[in-house]
Every structure is written in C-alpha cells, then in structure tokens.
Write a protein that holds these residues in place. Sequence first.
Motif, PDB file in Angstrom:
ATOM      1  N   ARG A   1       9.543  -4.458  10.233  1.00 23.52           N
ATOM      2  CA  ARG A   1       8.328  -5.204  10.528  1.00 23.52           C
ATOM      3  C   ARG A   1       7.700  -5.692   9.229  1.00 23.52           C
ATOM      4  NH1 ARG A   1       3.792  -3.225  12.176  1.00 23.52           N
ATOM      5  NH2 ARG A   1       4.235  -1.020  11.696  1.00 23.52           N
ATOM      6  N   LEU A   2       7.295  -6.959   9.202  1.00 23.96           N
ATOM      7  CA  LEU A   2       6.508  -7.465   8.085  1.00 23.96           C
ATOM      8  C   LEU A   2       5.055  -7.038   8.279  1.00 23.96           C
ATOM      9  CD1 LEU A   2       7.820 -11.099   7.483  1.00 23.96           C
ATOM     10  CD2 LEU A   2       7.629  -9.291   5.769  1.00 23.96           C
TER      11      LEU A   2
ATOM     12  N   LYS B   1       4.777  -9.392  -0.654  1.00 23.27           N
ATOM     13  CA  LYS B   1       5.066  -9.167   0.764  1.00 23.27           C
ATOM     14  C   LYS B   1       5.589  -7.745   0.941  1.00 23.27           C
ATOM     15  CE  LYS B   1       6.305 -14.030   1.487  1.00 23.27           C
ATOM     16  NZ  LYS B   1       5.071 -14.361   2.241  1.00 23.27           N
ATOM     17  N   CYS B   2       5.477  -7.234   2.157  1.00 24.10           N
ATOM     18  CA  CYS B   2       5.949  -5.878   2.446  1.00 24.10           C
ATOM     19  C   CYS B   2       6.639  -5.851   3.797  1.00 24.10           C
ATOM     20  CB  CYS B   2       4.777  -4.896   2.442  1.00 24.10           C
ATOM     21  SG  CYS B   2       5.262  -3.172   2.783  1.00 24.10           S
ATOM     22  N   VAL B   3       7.829  -5.266   3.841  1.00 21.36           N
ATOM     23  CA  VAL B   3       8.527  -5.018   5.097  1.00 21.36           C
ATOM     24  C   VAL B   3       8.727  -3.515   5.215  1.00 21.36           C
ATOM     25  CG1 VAL B   3      10.793  -5.367   4.011  1.00 21.36           C
ATOM     26  CG2 VAL B   3      10.561  -5.555   6.493  1.00 21.36           C
TER      27      VAL B   3
ATOM     28  N   TYR C   1      17.980  -6.945   4.860  1.00 22.73           N
ATOM     29  CA  TYR C   1      16.889  -7.890   5.104  1.00 22.73           C
ATOM     30  C   TYR C   1      16.631  -8.751   3.857  1.00 22.73           C
ATOM     31  CZ  TYR C   1      12.050  -9.504   5.393  1.00 22.73           C
ATOM     32  OH  TYR C   1      10.915 -10.279   5.361  1.00 22.73           O
TER      33      TYR C   1
END
Length: 412
Positions: free
Chosen positions: A159-160, A210-212, A261
């Motif tokens: 999930r982002l 950004k973070c996943v 990813y």
Amino acid sequence: MALEMRVLSMDDWDVWFDHLELAFGGVPESPQHRETFRSLTEPERSLGVWDGEDCVGSASAFSFRLSVPGGGAPVPAAGVTMVGVAPTHRRRGVLTSLMRRQLDDVRAGGEAIAVLTASDPAIYGRFGYGTAAYALSVDVDTTRVRLSVPPGTDDVRLRLVDPAKALPDCERVYARLVARRPGMPARQPGWDLKTLLDPEGHRGGASPLKCVVAEGADGEVVGYARYRVAPDWEQSGSDGKVQVQDVDALHPAAYAALWRYLFGIDLTWSVRAFGRPVDDPLLHLVSDVRRTRTRQRDALHVRLVDLPAALGARGYAAPLDVVLDVEDAFCPWNAGRWRLTADADGAARCVRTEAAADLALSVRELGSAYLGGITLASLAAAGLVRELRPGALTRASRAFAGDVAPWLPHGF
C-alpha cells in the motif's frame, strides 16, 4: 586572544551551527534540516571553541544505544557528530583538544564506545577510531535485471501511504530489526523524524518522498520502502530513476515484494540505493549481479573508550580465552594486557592480567573488529595484528566474527 573551549549554550546554537556549515564548505542547510538538528542537539554534550565572539571549533555527541554481536541489549554509545574546525584555525591543536575533552567526558559518563561517520576517514585513526562497518551503493539497470522472489511474495499486500502517517508502523518494524544486525542504533525520541526530512532543495529534481508498506495476511505492517522518483525523458522516451532511501522488512517475502515493486515503477529504468548493508539479500535476488553495479565505502567508525566494558558487552561466536596486548596512546587507561574470556553461550569478561600476551594490536584494530564485520585475521594479514602464540589468531578471529555484516542504516 586565547582560545576558550566551553559547553554549548543553546543561546549560542545559531553561531555554533553557522561555524559548522562553514567548516563543511559554507553551503547553508535547509531550514527543515537546521530545525531538526537544533531539536536533536544535546547541548550538555556539545563543545565549542571560541576566539572572542567567533566559534572556531565544534564537536558534539548523541546519546545512542547501538546493537552489537550477540543479539543482546543495545550498548550505550556516544554518537560523535558536528565536528569541525574553522579554516583560519587549523593546525593549532583545536581538533585534538576537542577529541581529548570529548573522550574524557564519554568515559566519565559511563559509555564504553564512541562511534562516528567520517567526512575524512584519515583524520580519526590517530584518535583510536577504526573502520567497523561498510556501506554498499547499488545501481540496477531494471531493463535487464529481474528478481527471483521466494515463496509467499505474492501473498504480501503493498500500500502507498503518506510517509508521516506510516511512520509509527515503520518504526515498529525498524525496532524489531535492531537486534538482528550489529551497528544499528535503537532510535531515540526525535530520531524517527529525521527519516522524513525532505526539503525540495535536496531532491535534485526528484519527487517528494514516497512510502510503500508491506502487509501480512493479518494486515500487520511487516516492511516498508521510502523512495523518490526522478523523472527524465530522452528522444527515445522515458528514462526515470528510482532513488531508494530505505527498505526494511521482517521476513524475506516482504523484502522481495518491496524490491519487486521498486523495480517495476512505470516510466523508470533504473533503481539506485545508497547505504545498504554489504551483504544485502538483494544481491541474491537479482538475475545479473554484474548489472547491479555496486560500490563500497566506509560507514561506521568505532572507538573503544572503556575497553573491558566494551569487550564484555558483546557476544562471541565461540568460546574464547585470549590475552590481548593493547596499544592506546590517546586513552592510556586502555593500554596494557587484558584477558578476554567468553563461554559457550558467548557471555564475556575482560580483566587486566600479567599473563603473557597471545595477540598484540592497537585499540584501533579492536574498534574495527568490534561489530564482527572486520576479522582479526584480515587485519593481521595487513600487519596490524601480531600473533604471539600460535593458533591464537584463528581462535580469536572466529570468536569475534559475526553472522551478518554490521550496518549503519542512517547517518548522524
């Protein structure tokens, strides 16, 4: 006018930090970085050397707890930082006086080790610091390199998430990883926010951070990656690059899912990551390690301040009974012969002895070997450790060695 060394008052912090910026080239830090370092500064552990109203020298330390071989409780450590001397005051003993005062204070405060990242590694060896951990940079051509992922990777949900909102979950993952690999600082209050620093001027044209996150079947976060995308275009089409800041996971499937990813982000053709462990599992997942261009550099330097306490605080891979003849001119309380013993469970004790020495070395080599990534045998091959009793080197080198490479996941 005589130079004066004194403990930092926060009223002087701006002048003190301005000096530090000048010592590192004069490029101002972003307001976000500046405010973060102000909040993290421990003034009682920060020193300034003053020439009248001018700050001409600085050194500070953070109160860290560092993971060590054996998987036990992290060891209190002084994280040496913000060391600089004004170019007008070089070769006047300013740095030596700062290092002398700082190590005396570290010893008085009961910390057995001091650690640092070196802007110039050649400087700190004379003060007893040894290179104990290296970091790997990787640059992967994702048009030619594929990943072979372990079973269970497809079951991991990604999930982002906004990096700030994901921070508590990411920190829980990080905290569980600390005991698994020597060299990792257990994060103290405030240090989690450093991972979110993202001033626009430092992005070099890349996207905001950004973070996943990776989740298991029960929805628990078991891994995360923080990254930026640097879009680029050529006449033939897109040529974007993924810039990886962090990838951490609790099990192999989540780790592989996060890298898969990152390799598959649209309109990008390469993945670049800096500061990875030198034994990163990524190197075993890639289809072509030659197109996973790697570069290694020094990362963490270790100084034993209280030698018997430091050697007694870590675990050992095998039973050990060795007498070390240690040279330490800068901290003479460490010099002399020490008997280091470790039982079958790795528990250790280090005491002074009059017995004949088995190995002779300086405190710098002990610092290098302390986290288990640099072997005493390799240091001996360079002439830095002398074997005085046949067989002692092999036994000691095996006992000091760790199962995984030590790793510093972030600077300070």
